[in-house]
Write a protein that holds these residues in place. Sequence first.
Motif, PDB file in Angstrom:
ATOM      1  N   ARG A 285      56.527 -12.061  42.027  1.00 38.55           N
ATOM      2  CA  ARG A 285      55.159 -12.470  41.754  1.00 38.55           C
ATOM      3  C   ARG A 285      54.699 -11.882  40.428  1.00 38.55           C
ATOM      4  O   ARG A 285      55.213 -10.858  39.967  1.00 38.55           O
ATOM      5  N   ARG A 286      53.749 -12.557  39.800  1.00 36.42           N
ATOM      6  CA  ARG A 286      53.228 -12.120  38.504  1.00 36.42           C
ATOM      7  C   ARG A 286      51.695 -12.046  38.563  1.00 36.42           C
ATOM      8  O   ARG A 286      51.055 -12.681  39.398  1.00 36.42           O
ATOM      9  N   GLU A 287      51.175 -11.280  37.659  1.00 34.85           N
ATOM     10  CA  GLU A 287      49.724 -11.086  37.615  1.00 34.85           C
ATOM     11  C   GLU A 287      49.086 -12.081  36.650  1.00 34.85           C
ATOM     12  O   GLU A 287      49.624 -12.339  35.568  1.00 34.85           O
ATOM     13  N   LEU A 288      47.944 -12.622  37.043  1.00 32.86           N
ATOM     14  CA  LEU A 288      47.166 -13.517  36.185  1.00 32.86           C
ATOM     15  C   LEU A 288      45.772 -12.918  35.992  1.00 32.86           C
ATOM     16  O   LEU A 288      45.066 -12.653  36.965  1.00 32.86           O
ATOM     17  N   VAL A 289      45.410 -12.693  34.727  1.00 35.46           N
ATOM     18  CA  VAL A 289      44.056 -12.245  34.385  1.00 35.46           C
ATOM     19  C   VAL A 289      43.377 -13.396  33.642  1.00 35.46           C
ATOM     20  O   VAL A 289      43.879 -13.856  32.613  1.00 35.46           O
ATOM     21  N   VAL A 290      42.262 -13.867  34.188  1.00 33.64           N
ATOM     22  CA  VAL A 290      41.552 -15.010  33.603  1.00 33.64           C
ATOM     23  C   VAL A 290      40.243 -14.540  32.977  1.00 33.64           C
ATOM     24  O   VAL A 290      39.459 -13.832  33.620  1.00 33.64           O
ATOM     25  N   SER A 436      56.155 -16.491  40.544  1.00 31.53           N
ATOM     26  CA  SER A 436      56.744 -16.845  39.252  1.00 31.53           C
ATOM     27  C   SER A 436      56.877 -18.360  39.155  1.00 31.53           C
ATOM     28  O   SER A 436      57.227 -19.035  40.138  1.00 31.53           O
ATOM     29  N   GLY A 437      56.596 -18.902  37.970  1.00 36.71           N
ATOM     30  CA  GLY A 437      56.696 -20.328  37.757  1.00 36.71           C
ATOM     31  C   GLY A 437      55.532 -21.130  38.295  1.00 36.71           C
ATOM     32  O   GLY A 437      55.516 -22.360  38.166  1.00 36.71           O
ATOM     33  N   PHE A 438      54.569 -20.469  38.879  1.00 35.53           N
ATOM     34  CA  PHE A 438      53.393 -21.138  39.442  1.00 35.53           C
ATOM     35  C   PHE A 438      52.594 -21.808  38.324  1.00 35.53           C
ATOM     36  O   PHE A 438      52.426 -21.247  37.251  1.00 35.53           O
ATOM     37  N   MET A 453      53.102 -19.756  35.098  1.00 32.82           N
ATOM     38  CA  MET A 453      53.330 -18.317  35.220  1.00 32.82           C
ATOM     39  C   MET A 453      54.748 -17.980  34.772  1.00 32.82           C
ATOM     40  O   MET A 453      55.698 -18.725  35.080  1.00 32.82           O
ATOM     41  N   PRO A 454      54.932 -16.875  34.040  1.00 33.98           N
ATOM     42  CA  PRO A 454      56.263 -16.556  33.493  1.00 33.98           C
ATOM     43  C   PRO A 454      57.249 -16.107  34.564  1.00 33.98           C
ATOM     44  O   PRO A 454      56.871 -15.631  35.638  1.00 33.98           O
ATOM     45  N   GLU A 455      58.525 -16.270  34.262  1.00 37.18           N
ATOM     46  CA  GLU A 455      59.578 -15.813  35.162  1.00 37.18           C
ATOM     47  C   GLU A 455      59.869 -14.334  34.961  1.00 37.18           C
ATOM     48  O   GLU A 455      60.375 -13.658  35.858  1.00 37.18           O
ATOM     49  N   GLN A 456      59.576 -13.831  33.765  1.00 32.38           N
ATOM     50  CA  GLN A 456      59.821 -12.434  33.431  1.00 32.38           C
ATOM     51  C   GLN A 456      58.485 -11.766  33.065  1.00 32.38           C
ATOM     52  O   GLN A 456      57.457 -12.423  32.878  1.00 32.38           O
ATOM     53  N   ARG A 458      55.223  -8.931  33.423  1.00 29.87           N
ATOM     54  CA  ARG A 458      54.271  -8.562  34.472  1.00 29.87           C
ATOM     55  C   ARG A 458      53.258  -9.672  34.734  1.00 29.87           C
ATOM     56  O   ARG A 458      52.749  -9.794  35.839  1.00 29.87           O
ATOM     57  N   GLY A 459      52.926 -10.462  33.699  1.00 27.95           N
ATOM     58  CA  GLY A 459      51.950 -11.515  33.942  1.00 27.95           C
ATOM     59  C   GLY A 459      51.436 -12.102  32.642  1.00 27.95           C
ATOM     60  O   GLY A 459      52.070 -11.953  31.586  1.00 27.95           O
ATOM     61  N   ILE A 460      50.301 -12.793  32.746  1.00 28.83           N
ATOM     62  CA  ILE A 460      49.702 -13.398  31.547  1.00 28.83           C
ATOM     63  C   ILE A 460      48.192 -13.177  31.552  1.00 28.83           C
ATOM     64  O   ILE A 460      47.564 -13.028  32.604  1.00 28.83           O
ATOM     65  N   LEU A 461      47.648 -13.153  30.349  1.00 31.59           N
ATOM     66  CA  LEU A 461      46.205 -13.156  30.141  1.00 31.59           C
ATOM     67  C   LEU A 461      45.828 -14.555  29.696  1.00 31.59           C
ATOM     68  O   LEU A 461      46.332 -15.050  28.680  1.00 31.59           O
ATOM     69  N   LEU A 462      44.951 -15.207  30.455  1.00 27.26           N
ATOM     70  CA  LEU A 462      44.529 -16.578  30.164  1.00 27.26           C
ATOM     71  C   LEU A 462      43.098 -16.552  29.665  1.00 27.26           C
ATOM     72  O   LEU A 462      42.190 -16.073  30.356  1.00 27.26           O
ATOM     73  N   LEU A 463      42.878 -17.047  28.459  1.00 20.47           N
ATOM     74  CA  LEU A 463      41.544 -17.085  27.857  1.00 20.47           C
ATOM     75  C   LEU A 463      41.105 -18.542  27.729  1.00 20.47           C
ATOM     76  O   LEU A 463      41.764 -19.348  27.071  1.00 20.47           O
ATOM     77  N   VAL A 464      39.980 -18.860  28.368  1.00 20.44           N
ATOM     78  CA  VAL A 464      39.422 -20.210  28.308  1.00 20.44           C
ATOM     79  C   VAL A 464      38.041 -20.121  27.661  1.00 20.44           C
ATOM     80  O   VAL A 464      37.197 -19.323  28.080  1.00 20.44           O
ATOM     81  N   THR A 465      37.827 -20.934  26.633  1.00 18.54           N
ATOM     82  CA  THR A 465      36.547 -20.957  25.932  1.00 18.54           C
ATOM     83  C   THR A 465      35.971 -22.358  26.023  1.00 18.54           C
ATOM     84  O   THR A 465      36.665 -23.336  25.745  1.00 18.54           O
ATOM     85  N   SER A 466      34.697 -22.456  26.409  1.00 20.17           N
ATOM     86  CA  SER A 466      34.067 -23.777  26.491  1.00 20.17           C
ATOM     87  C   SER A 466      32.642 -23.708  25.971  1.00 20.17           C
ATOM     88  O   SER A 466      31.921 -22.744  26.207  1.00 20.17           O
TER      89      SER A 466
END
Length: 479
Positions: A285-290, A436-438, A453-456, A458-466
């Motif tokens: 599993r990986r971490e997602l920060v939005v 992973s891969g989600f 989501m990455p396979e390797q 710890r995770g990703i930081l996702l930045l959305v601007t609107s």
Amino acid sequence: MSKPLRPEFLLWPFLVCALFFGGGCAASLSTGELRGDLLQGNLERLEKRMIETNEDRRELVTALNLARLYQMQGRWRDSIDLYGQAIAIIEDYEQRAIVNARGVLGGVGAATLARGSGGYYGKGYERTLLHTMNAINYAMLGDFSGAAVEMRRMEQRQELWLEEKERRLNELLEEQAKKKAEAAEGKGSKRPDSGYSGDNPPPGYSMGAILNDPELRAEAAAYQEVFSYALSSVFCRLVGDVDYAEVSLRRAGRLDEAAKKMFRLAWGDGAEHWRPKAPPFKRDRRELVVLLLNGVAPALKMERIRLFNPFGGYVLIDLPAYEPALTEERPRIRSGDKDFDLFALLRTQVLAYRELKDEMNYELATAISRAATRAAIVAGGQAVVAAHKQTRDMTGLVGLALSLGMEAISAVDARGVRNWETLPAVGYMGMFNLPSGFEITVSMGDKAQTVRMPEQGRGILLLVTSVGSEQMRVDHVEY
């Protein structure tokens, strides 16, 4: 035989001009133009106008607005450079030991003729968010060490903000106690009290009901900004600064139950005492920060209130007010048919209204001072004209001309009253543990973008601007 006009009377126009121009000319880019270009997506045209304004004025507000515009375009390094310029302006202002002529004229003008005469060096929350937004730039470049440094600077700003608030509130309490004591002893000022205050603004002031709203009073109880603390915990954890991350996490949780809930959902019920010695999730599993930055902050303006003058005509009182923040449709972030729960930890409109409420007694005092000064100039000009036989018949005309002139100065210079207008209206945050891969889908209207989501790692930081109902940008970085 009447006496000729004395030369000193000719100095009045020059004094007025000095006070007016000492604070700087009006902003070349109006709030309406800025908001219109943002909502329509005319970012290239807006950028050109902002660059011209920044080169001409070299002010904090123009640097902040341009830095945020670059950030909205994903130009992280350009944004860092402009935030650096803004930091330099603030530090120069804070450390300045010599008061120059421009500063003196601007200060006098703000208190006597026009609110826009004085320079603007940011409210406490703007100086704090400057470092937070800059930390996001570093993070999107993959430089989490640089992001953590900015968050430490942010927390230092928060402390300075609290100290400034405490000092100013104590000064206000001391001043009020002194006035009560003088009134009890009969030594008070002979000048009549206007009767207006932060809790009793002049009639017709649009912000009066808003600033006295019980909900705002409740939200305005704390003077720290929870979104920045929550982000500080995340960034400092990523660079291994466990102690600093834990302190930031606890502060965020104590300031806002929403932040506490977000961390508990991501890291479990023991999040308040979390020590990141190992990733708090399984290997598959990986971490997602939005981070979702939505809308445009409220825009500062001058509201002109005309009150009846028992001695003739009216008295013009100009007070700062806000055009509401723009918060239209925001993107949906989901997997399949399930939306992710995000928490609104940053609300710039509440921050802005709270600052205005705290400053209202000072703003009222200076507004009344400006009104009295303008009235005195008009009365003085009429007296001079009436004292000479050859000009006595022009007394009324001169009074009208001076009144219109004073009002014109107030109107034109008020355009220079600005705040950081390109800040987001609301900042949302969410943290999740995903396989992973989600796939995550970000959509708004007929636009959609997918992030996997990455396979390797710890995770990703996702930045959305609107901004508005059509403008959406999605960026992400792996860590």
